[in-house]
Write an enzyme that holds these catalytic residues in place. Structure first.
Site, short mmCIF file in Angstrom:
data_model
loop_
_atom_site.label_atom_id
_atom_site.label_comp_id
_atom_site.label_asym_id
_atom_site.label_seq_id
_atom_site.Cartn_x
_atom_site.Cartn_y
_atom_site.Cartn_z
N GLY A 1 56.54 -6.69 7.35
CA GLY A 1 57.92 -7.49 7.23
C GLY A 1 58.05 -7.94 5.66
O GLY A 1 57.29 -7.61 4.91
N HIS A 2 59.31 -8.43 5.40
CA HIS A 2 59.69 -8.31 3.99
C HIS A 2 58.80 -9.84 3.45
O HIS A 2 58.54 -10.81 4.04
CB HIS A 2 61.22 -9.05 4.08
CG HIS A 2 61.75 -9.99 4.76
ND1 HIS A 2 63.18 -10.32 4.74
CD2 HIS A 2 60.96 -10.97 5.72
CE1 HIS A 2 63.16 -11.45 5.41
NE2 HIS A 2 61.99 -11.82 6.12
N ASN A 3 58.37 -9.65 2.00
CA ASN A 3 57.77 -10.60 1.29
C ASN A 3 56.36 -10.57 1.77
O ASN A 3 55.71 -11.64 1.15
CB ASN A 3 58.41 -12.07 1.24
CG ASN A 3 59.88 -11.49 0.56
OD1 ASN A 3 61.03 -11.92 1.18
ND2 ASN A 3 59.83 -11.41 -0.67
#
Length: 321
Positions: A222-224
């Protein structure tokens, strides 16, 4: 083919046998033939050594005598690691040097920066601002979105997507409003990413995969998220946004990590485990409800639902003493 002598000249080890013998295939102990090279690293398979027909077997010093009595062998402190290096030698001799480094069907944006030694496979797409390091290989149908960076000597297998939008939305009057994902993805050196794995770009800061990380097939990052150096993650695992995984961790297949969690260096997660809190101490962690026939499973599940009530009753009984 490789001769035993050329293998030992490249990798070291103590050869017992004919250095000129040509190895035609690498094979398991139980199916190896008289032109094959095999290895023994797990003591469980030691009984297969004496009956193996392999021309040569890679073994540890602990079984040197048995291996020599059987036939040809290479003695080394770490047979499995040695075998891994032999597979690399084998692959190197099979690479066709006459193939173009960039397949004619690949699309590379004029503002992408691809090192002259990188290999870009069929139907790959590299968007604006992408940077690809030296010696990196992208197999067929890899997509790298804008501004993402891939380091040196990386290997991305077919269907990998780097830099698609992270899953970010805000609610307004019962509807979802997209949060534009303005970060990118940064992948360090010597990273391998399995087929159809997706690494989402960050919302503001970048998603980071540090050097030496190994990702299996069909993983969602997922993002980050940030994954530390030399961590390995098996297939079908999923990491929700802003998860931080330390260095030299392992995450088993189909494990799931909720978002905004931290795993310390040296944490090992068993297959199928749901991680719902941060883990700040190294060690092996498991959270799997054992499989059973359905009737017994339903009874156990019903009991689990009563655990909190039973706990409160026990506390009350203890306090009444």
């Amino acid at each position: 083919m490789l001769s035993l002598g050329s293998i030992v000249a490249a990798l070291g080890g103590e050869l017992h046998g004919d250095a000129s013998l040509q190895v035609r295939r690498l094979a398991p102990l139980d199916s190896a033939g008289p032109d094959d090279l095999s290895f023994l690293s797990n003591p469980r398979y030691k009984p297969q050594l004496a009956s193996s027909r392999a021309a040569c077997v890679i073994v540890s010093p602990a079984v040197r005598d048995e291996a020599i009595a059987r036939g040809g062998c290479i003695v080394t402190d770490e047979p499995y690691l040695y075998f891994a290096k032999v597979t690399q030698l084998w692959k190197q001799q099979r690479v066709r040097r006459d193939e173009p480094l960039v397949h004619p069907t690949a699309y590379i944006h004029p503002e992408a920066n691809v090192d002259s030694t990188a290999r870009i496979g069929p139907f790959c797409v590299l968007e604006r601002g992408v940077r690809i390091g030296a010696g990196t290989v992208l197999k067929a149908h890899v997509t790298v979105y804008e501004d993402c960076v891939i380091g040196q000597r990386c290997l991305l297998h077919a269907g990998v997507v780097v830099g698609a939008d992270g899953f970010g939305f805000a609610q307004a009057a019962g509807e979802w409003v997209k949060i534009e994902q303005l970060g990118a993805v940064r992948i360090g050196d010597d990273v391998e990413v399995g087929a159809n794995t997706c690494i989402d770009r960050g919302a503001l800061d970048d998603t980071v995969i540090e050097e030496g990380v190994k990702l299996d097939n069909l993983i969602q990052i997922g993002h980050n998220c940030r994954i530390g150096r030399h961590t390995a993650i098996a297939g079908c695992a999923g990491l929700a946004g802003s998860t931080v995984v330390g260095e030299k961790c392992t995450i088993g297949g189909a494990a799931m990590l909720l978002g905004h969690l931290t795993l310390a260096d040296g944490v090992h997660i068993s297959a199928g485990t749901l991680v719902a809190r941060s883990i700040l101490k190294p060690g092996l962690y498991t959270g799997i409800f054992p499989i059973d026939d359905n009737a017994a499973w339903e009874k156990n599940a019903a009991t689990l639902r009563q655990l909190y009530r039973l706990r409160e009753r026990i506390k009350a009984l203890e306090q009444s003493r």
